[in-house]
Design a protein around this motif. Structure first.
Motif, short mmCIF file in Angstrom:
data_model
loop_
_atom_site.label_atom_id
_atom_site.label_comp_id
_atom_site.label_asym_id
_atom_site.label_seq_id
_atom_site.Cartn_x
_atom_site.Cartn_y
_atom_site.Cartn_z
N MET A 75 8.81 46.93 42.30
CA MET A 75 9.97 46.15 42.76
C MET A 75 9.92 46.00 44.29
SD MET A 75 13.97 46.89 41.97
CE MET A 75 14.89 47.12 43.47
N TYR A 76 10.11 44.77 44.73
CA TYR A 76 10.08 44.50 46.17
C TYR A 76 11.35 45.06 46.83
CZ TYR A 76 9.15 41.88 50.45
OH TYR A 76 8.89 41.51 51.75
N CYS A 77 11.18 45.62 48.02
CA CYS A 77 12.35 46.17 48.73
C CYS A 77 12.62 45.35 49.99
CB CYS A 77 12.08 47.63 49.06
SG CYS A 77 13.57 48.48 49.55
N ILE A 78 13.78 44.74 50.06
CA ILE A 78 14.10 43.86 51.20
C ILE A 78 14.58 44.70 52.39
CG2 ILE A 78 15.69 42.06 51.99
CD1 ILE A 78 15.52 40.83 49.30
N THR A 79 14.05 44.38 53.55
CA THR A 79 14.43 45.12 54.76
C THR A 79 15.67 44.50 55.40
OG1 THR A 79 13.10 43.72 56.18
CG2 THR A 79 12.00 45.65 55.23
N ASP A 80 16.28 45.22 56.32
CA ASP A 80 17.47 44.70 57.03
C ASP A 80 17.11 43.45 57.83
OD1 ASP A 80 18.85 46.77 55.97
OD2 ASP A 80 19.21 47.85 57.86
N GLN A 81 15.89 43.44 58.40
CA GLN A 81 15.47 42.26 59.18
C GLN A 81 15.38 41.03 58.27
OE1 GLN A 81 13.91 45.30 59.48
NE2 GLN A 81 14.77 45.76 61.51
N GLN A 82 14.86 41.25 57.07
CA GLN A 82 14.74 40.12 56.14
C GLN A 82 16.12 39.62 55.70
OE1 GLN A 82 12.13 42.12 53.39
NE2 GLN A 82 10.34 40.99 54.12
N MET A 83 17.07 40.55 55.58
CA MET A 83 18.45 40.13 55.24
C MET A 83 19.04 39.31 56.37
SD MET A 83 20.53 43.02 53.22
CE MET A 83 19.52 44.39 52.76
N ASP A 84 18.80 39.75 57.61
CA ASP A 84 19.29 38.98 58.77
C ASP A 84 18.64 37.60 58.79
OD1 ASP A 84 20.91 41.02 59.59
OD2 ASP A 84 19.42 41.92 60.95
N PHE A 85 17.36 37.56 58.43
CA PHE A 85 16.63 36.28 58.39
C PHE A 85 17.30 35.34 57.37
CE2 PHE A 85 13.52 33.75 56.03
CZ PHE A 85 12.99 32.95 57.05
N ILE A 86 17.62 35.90 56.19
CA ILE A 86 18.26 35.07 55.14
C ILE A 86 19.61 34.57 55.61
CG2 ILE A 86 19.19 35.09 52.77
CD1 ILE A 86 17.05 37.25 52.10
N LEU A 87 20.41 35.49 56.19
CA LEU A 87 21.74 35.09 56.66
C LEU A 87 21.67 34.01 57.73
CD1 LEU A 87 23.91 38.34 56.89
CD2 LEU A 87 24.39 36.31 55.55
N ASP A 88 20.73 34.18 58.67
CA ASP A 88 20.56 33.16 59.73
C ASP A 88 20.18 31.82 59.12
OD1 ASP A 88 21.20 34.92 61.70
OD2 ASP A 88 19.11 35.43 62.23
N ASP A 89 19.30 31.88 58.12
CA ASP A 89 18.85 30.63 57.49
C ASP A 89 20.01 29.97 56.74
OD1 ASP A 89 16.62 28.85 56.89
OD2 ASP A 89 16.99 29.45 54.81
N LEU A 90 20.82 30.78 56.04
CA LEU A 90 21.97 30.22 55.31
C LEU A 90 22.91 29.52 56.28
CD1 LEU A 90 22.85 33.10 52.77
CD2 LEU A 90 21.71 30.94 52.27
N ARG A 91 23.18 30.20 57.43
CA ARG A 91 24.08 29.61 58.43
C ARG A 91 23.49 28.31 58.98
NH1 ARG A 91 24.22 35.03 60.75
NH2 ARG A 91 25.85 36.18 59.65
N SER A 92 22.22 28.33 59.28
CA SER A 92 21.59 27.13 59.85
C SER A 92 21.56 25.98 58.85
CB SER A 92 20.17 27.45 60.32
OG SER A 92 19.32 27.61 59.20
N LYS A 93 21.62 26.32 57.57
CA LYS A 93 21.61 25.26 56.55
C LYS A 93 23.03 24.85 56.14
CE LYS A 93 17.10 25.70 54.30
NZ LYS A 93 16.28 26.64 55.04
N GLY A 94 24.04 25.33 56.88
CA GLY A 94 25.41 24.84 56.67
C GLY A 94 26.31 25.70 55.81
N ILE A 95 25.89 26.93 55.51
CA ILE A 95 26.78 27.84 54.76
C ILE A 95 27.57 28.65 55.79
CG2 ILE A 95 26.92 29.69 53.03
CD1 ILE A 95 25.86 27.06 51.90
N LEU A 96 28.83 28.26 55.99
CA LEU A 96 29.63 28.89 57.04
C LEU A 96 30.71 29.82 56.51
CD1 LEU A 96 29.96 25.70 59.26
CD2 LEU A 96 28.30 27.54 59.49
N LEU A 97 31.12 29.64 55.26
CA LEU A 97 32.12 30.54 54.67
C LEU A 97 31.48 31.92 54.46
CD1 LEU A 97 33.57 28.14 51.94
CD2 LEU A 97 34.84 29.04 53.89
N GLU A 98 32.09 32.93 55.07
CA GLU A 98 31.47 34.26 55.05
C GLU A 98 31.32 34.83 53.64
OE1 GLU A 98 32.07 38.55 57.15
OE2 GLU A 98 33.12 36.85 58.05
#
Lengths: 113, 167
Positions: B1-24
């Motif tokens: 099972m792949y284990c996601i790091t905190d940096q990768q989570m930050d990467f996903i969140l930044d990408d979601l925001r940049s793609k227009g997902i603003l509701l927390e």
């Protein structure tokens, strides 16, 4: 055969409410997997349809939420409110009646075993 | 099972925001969903970014912000301040019509407030309303003239109370 997204979209609220009625609490991914499992992959709920509907159900007071931290991320669990339980029953009843009417309208004979 | 790091989570969140997902709330929902998908399907030595791109692309038709738009649209629909079932709707009616009579009768019987006229007046009110309310309460949903299916009480054009059919 997979069903069209238009068909699923109209029934999504009923699907979610009924699933939550049968399970104490569920999170988004779990709902999609449960639907896939029950329908043997015939119905696949998209994330684009699921989350707006869950947020709307929450805003309407039909579901309540609780959060759990999984490491750094937050997991949001959904469960039915008392109003949600009543609405779930109402929606399922309405859907059953609708399916009977459609079978009549489209002249679909129920398959006998 | 792949284990996601905190940096990768930050990467996903930044990408979601940049793609227009603003509701927390929506960001958190999508982040958890994506993380579970990656953890369950990506092998331990798999390429995170490549798999993430495939996953996120499967979430939308044209743009990811469609999810945000749909959520905002559904959230801004008219909302009811109160959802009532039939029993909850009828209880205040019984209280309104029978309450005054019961109160006056008790006060009269205990001698606190001797007001025979009020007892008779409220009694007549109760006499007319009680059977009517009982008939309405016991009438099956589909024949109920007071609460049609999806009944709602409006105030100034906005729906404030919705009465659900009996469960």
């Amino acid at each position: 055969m997979n069903y069209s997204s238009e068909l699923i979209k109209g029934t999504l609220k009923t699907i979610i409410l009924k699933l939550l009625a049968g399970n104490k609490k569920m999170y988004g991914y779990e709902i999609t997997q449960k639907v896939k499992e029950i329908t043997k992959d015939k119905i696949q709920i998209t994330e684009g349809a699921l989350y707006p509907t869950l947020h709307a159900l929450e805003a309407d007071g039909l579901v309540t939420t609780e959060t759990e931290y999984i490491g750094k991320r937050v997991r949001k669990y959904y469960s039915l409110s008392p109003a949600g339980k009543a609405t779930a029953k109402e929606k399922v009843k309405e859907m059953a009646s609708f399916m009977q009417t459609m079978a009549l309208l489209l002249d679909i004979q129920p398959k006998t075993a | 099972m792949y284990c996601i790091t905190d940096q990768q989570m930050d990467f996903i969140l930044d990408d979601l925001r940049s793609k227009g997902i603003l509701l927390e709330d929506l960001q958190q929902n999508l982040l958890d969903h994506i993380c579970v998908l990656i953890e369950e399907n990506l092998s331990t030595d798999g390429n995170f970014e490549q798999y993430y791109c495939t996953v996120i692309r499967s979430f939308y038709k044209k743009e990811l912000s469609e999810i945000e738009e749909e959520t905002r649209f559904l959230l801004t629909r008219p909302k009811y301040l109160l959802l009532l079932n039939r029993n909850q709707f009828f209880t205040p009616l019984f209280i309104i019509f029978l309450g005054p009579y019961i109160t006056c009768a008790i006060l009269d019987l205990t001698g606190i407030w001797p007001g025979d006229a009020w007892v008779f007046f409220t009694g007549w009110l109760a006499l007319y309303s009680f059977p009517t309310l009982m008939v309405l309460l016991l009438t099956p949903d589909k024949y109920d003239p007071l609460i049609p299916r999806n009944a709602r009480i409006m105030l100034g054009g906005a729906p404030i109370i919705r009465i659900l059919p009996a469960s």
